[in-house]
Motif scaffolding. Structure first.
Motif, mmCIF file in Angstrom:
data_model
loop_
_atom_site.group_PDB
_atom_site.id
_atom_site.type_symbol
_atom_site.label_atom_id
_atom_site.label_comp_id
_atom_site.label_asym_id
_atom_site.label_seq_id
_atom_site.Cartn_x
_atom_site.Cartn_y
_atom_site.Cartn_z
ATOM 1 N N PHE A 3 9.753 22.642 29.636
ATOM 2 C CA PHE A 3 9.114 21.342 29.749
ATOM 3 C C PHE A 3 9.751 20.319 28.835
ATOM 4 C CE2 PHE A 3 5.708 24.553 30.415
ATOM 5 C CZ PHE A 3 5.604 24.385 31.779
ATOM 6 N N LEU A 4 9.597 19.075 29.218
ATOM 7 C CA LEU A 4 10.128 17.958 28.463
ATOM 8 C C LEU A 4 8.990 17.001 28.174
ATOM 9 C CD1 LEU A 4 12.695 16.449 27.505
ATOM 10 C CD2 LEU A 4 12.825 15.483 29.780
ATOM 11 N N SER A 5 8.681 16.798 26.893
ATOM 12 C CA SER A 5 7.622 15.884 26.479
ATOM 13 C C SER A 5 8.229 14.742 25.699
ATOM 14 C CB SER A 5 6.621 16.596 25.581
ATOM 15 O OG SER A 5 6.076 17.705 26.236
ATOM 16 N N ARG A 62 16.595 30.223 18.044
ATOM 17 C CA ARG A 62 15.996 29.910 19.346
ATOM 18 C C ARG A 62 14.533 29.524 19.132
ATOM 19 N NH1 ARG A 62 16.548 32.834 25.116
ATOM 20 N NH2 ARG A 62 15.080 31.495 26.138
ATOM 21 N N PRO A 63 14.286 28.265 18.903
ATOM 22 C CA PRO A 63 12.929 27.835 18.557
ATOM 23 C C PRO A 63 12.031 27.675 19.774
ATOM 24 C CG PRO A 63 14.347 25.949 18.666
ATOM 25 C CD PRO A 63 15.218 27.158 18.931
ATOM 26 N N ASP A 64 10.729 27.525 19.495
ATOM 27 C CA ASP A 64 9.775 27.228 20.559
ATOM 28 C C ASP A 64 9.963 25.817 21.081
ATOM 29 O OD1 ASP A 64 8.626 29.697 20.448
ATOM 30 O OD2 ASP A 64 7.043 29.080 19.068
ATOM 31 N N GLN A 65 10.521 24.958 20.245
ATOM 32 C CA GLN A 65 10.758 23.590 20.687
ATOM 33 C C GLN A 65 12.049 23.059 20.085
ATOM 34 O OE1 GLN A 65 7.364 21.325 19.522
ATOM 35 N NE2 GLN A 65 8.099 20.950 17.466
ATOM 36 N N THR A 66 12.708 22.192 20.834
ATOM 37 C CA THR A 66 13.937 21.531 20.420
ATOM 38 C C THR A 66 13.676 20.039 20.488
ATOM 39 O OG1 THR A 66 15.256 23.317 21.350
ATOM 40 C CG2 THR A 66 16.386 21.242 20.950
ATOM 41 N N ILE A 76 13.205 11.580 20.103
ATOM 42 C CA ILE A 76 13.138 10.931 21.415
ATOM 43 C C ILE A 76 12.352 11.803 22.386
ATOM 44 C CG2 ILE A 76 14.466 10.061 23.364
ATOM 45 C CD1 ILE A 76 16.768 9.601 21.368
ATOM 46 N N PHE A 77 12.787 13.062 22.548
ATOM 47 C CA PHE A 77 12.129 14.011 23.438
ATOM 48 C C PHE A 77 11.950 15.333 22.714
ATOM 49 C CE2 PHE A 77 14.076 11.518 27.003
ATOM 50 C CZ PHE A 77 12.901 11.211 27.664
ATOM 51 N N THR A 78 10.881 16.043 23.064
ATOM 52 C CA THR A 78 10.658 17.402 22.598
ATOM 53 C C THR A 78 10.767 18.316 23.798
ATOM 54 O OG1 THR A 78 9.184 16.632 20.855
ATOM 55 C CG2 THR A 78 9.039 18.967 21.455
ATOM 56 N N ILE A 79 11.597 19.329 23.684
ATOM 57 C CA ILE A 79 11.805 20.293 24.758
ATOM 58 C C ILE A 79 11.126 21.582 24.330
ATOM 59 C CG2 ILE A 79 13.543 21.597 26.026
ATOM 60 C CD1 ILE A 79 15.406 19.121 25.364
ATOM 61 N N CYS A 80 10.170 22.055 25.167
ATOM 62 C CA CYS A 80 9.390 23.233 24.783
ATOM 63 C C CYS A 80 8.931 23.994 26.016
ATOM 64 C CB CYS A 80 8.201 22.818 23.934
ATOM 65 S SG CYS A 80 7.082 21.673 24.754
ATOM 66 N N ARG A 81 8.310 25.112 25.773
ATOM 67 C CA ARG A 81 7.743 25.937 26.840
ATOM 68 C C ARG A 81 6.229 25.851 26.804
ATOM 69 N NH1 ARG A 81 11.619 29.558 28.889
ATOM 70 N NH2 ARG A 81 13.509 29.545 27.660
ATOM 71 N N ARG A 82 5.709 24.624 26.656
ATOM 72 C CA ARG A 82 4.274 24.428 26.531
ATOM 73 C C ARG A 82 3.736 23.552 27.640
ATOM 74 N NH1 ARG A 82 4.644 23.649 20.191
ATOM 75 N NH2 ARG A 82 5.024 25.817 19.702
ATOM 76 N N LYS A 83 2.440 23.273 27.570
ATOM 77 C CA LYS A 83 1.762 22.494 28.595
ATOM 78 C C LYS A 83 1.888 20.986 28.373
ATOM 79 C CE LYS A 83 -2.279 23.635 25.975
ATOM 80 N NZ LYS A 83 -3.415 24.434 25.850
ATOM 81 N N LYS A 84 1.332 20.209 29.304
ATOM 82 C CA LYS A 84 1.300 18.739 29.308
ATOM 83 C C LYS A 84 2.687 18.095 29.228
ATOM 84 C CE LYS A 84 -3.325 18.321 27.434
ATOM 85 N NZ LYS A 84 -4.187 17.733 26.420
#
Length: 186
Positions: A3-5, A62-66, A76-84
């Motif tokens: 996901f991209l937040s 290898r983090p949960d978010q980049t 600018i953007f947070t890349i993660c494997r989470r919701k929303k």
């Protein structure tokens, strides 16, 4: 599925140097798959003027978010494997089953619940030769190998060009590159 937040963003620098078909300038960035921070993995993105355009510094492997940052370190953007998420990117698993689907590498969807594909990535990210196409199949960005000067050093796959066509956001194109790297580099 990744996901991209959107992060709280401030200033984003855009660099232009190539002319597009419609007379507007395309944006050309040089992407280096190394962090400028010692003993840290990440990305360093240089604009055509030689200035730092974007960066990613990863201290944990290898983090949960980049977090994609501008050249000053503002998120600018947070890349993660989470919701929303704002956007969701899915790897084309059909390639693993030896079924050819127009050389599709990944699909980019708006949100998590919407089934409408907004962008398609075709080609080969591992060979640094792919295109991002919009819904009308128009190329909005390209990833190309950076060619060395004659009798110069070879850049390999660590350094490549990201060419963004007019009307497509540079920061979003770079976020897609980070997502592709996470999907195809591990």
């Amino acid at each position: 599925m990744i996901f991209l937040s959107k992060s709280k963003s401030r200033t984003v620098h855009h660099y232009h140097d190539e002319s597009g078909d419609d007379g507007e300038a395309s944006t050309s960035l040089t992407v280096w798959t190394k962090s400028l921070v010692y003993s840290c993995s990440g990305f360093t993105v240089i604009g055509s003027d030689g200035g730092l355009a974007y960066r990613v510094d990863n201290y944990t492997g290898r983090p949960d978010q980049t977090i994609l940052m501008d050249g000053s370190g503002n998120p600018i953007f947070t890349i993660c494997r989470r919701k929303k998420p704002m956007f969701c990117v899915r790897k084309n698993n059909m390639r693993l089953r030896q079924t050819k689907v127009d050389d599709v590498v990944a699909y980019v969807y708006c949100g998590i619940l919407e089934n409408r594909c907004m962008y398609v990535v075709e080609g080969s990210f591992t060979h640094r030769s792919c295109k991002i196409l919009d819904e009308s199949r128009r190329v909005v960005a390209e990833i190309k190998k950076k060619e060395a000067m004659p009798k110069g050093a070879s850049f390999g796959l660590e350094v490549f060009h990201l060419i963004i066509k007019p009307g497509f956001h540079c920061k979003f194109a770079m976020a897609i590159v980070l997502l592709l790297d996470q999907m195809y580099s591990y």
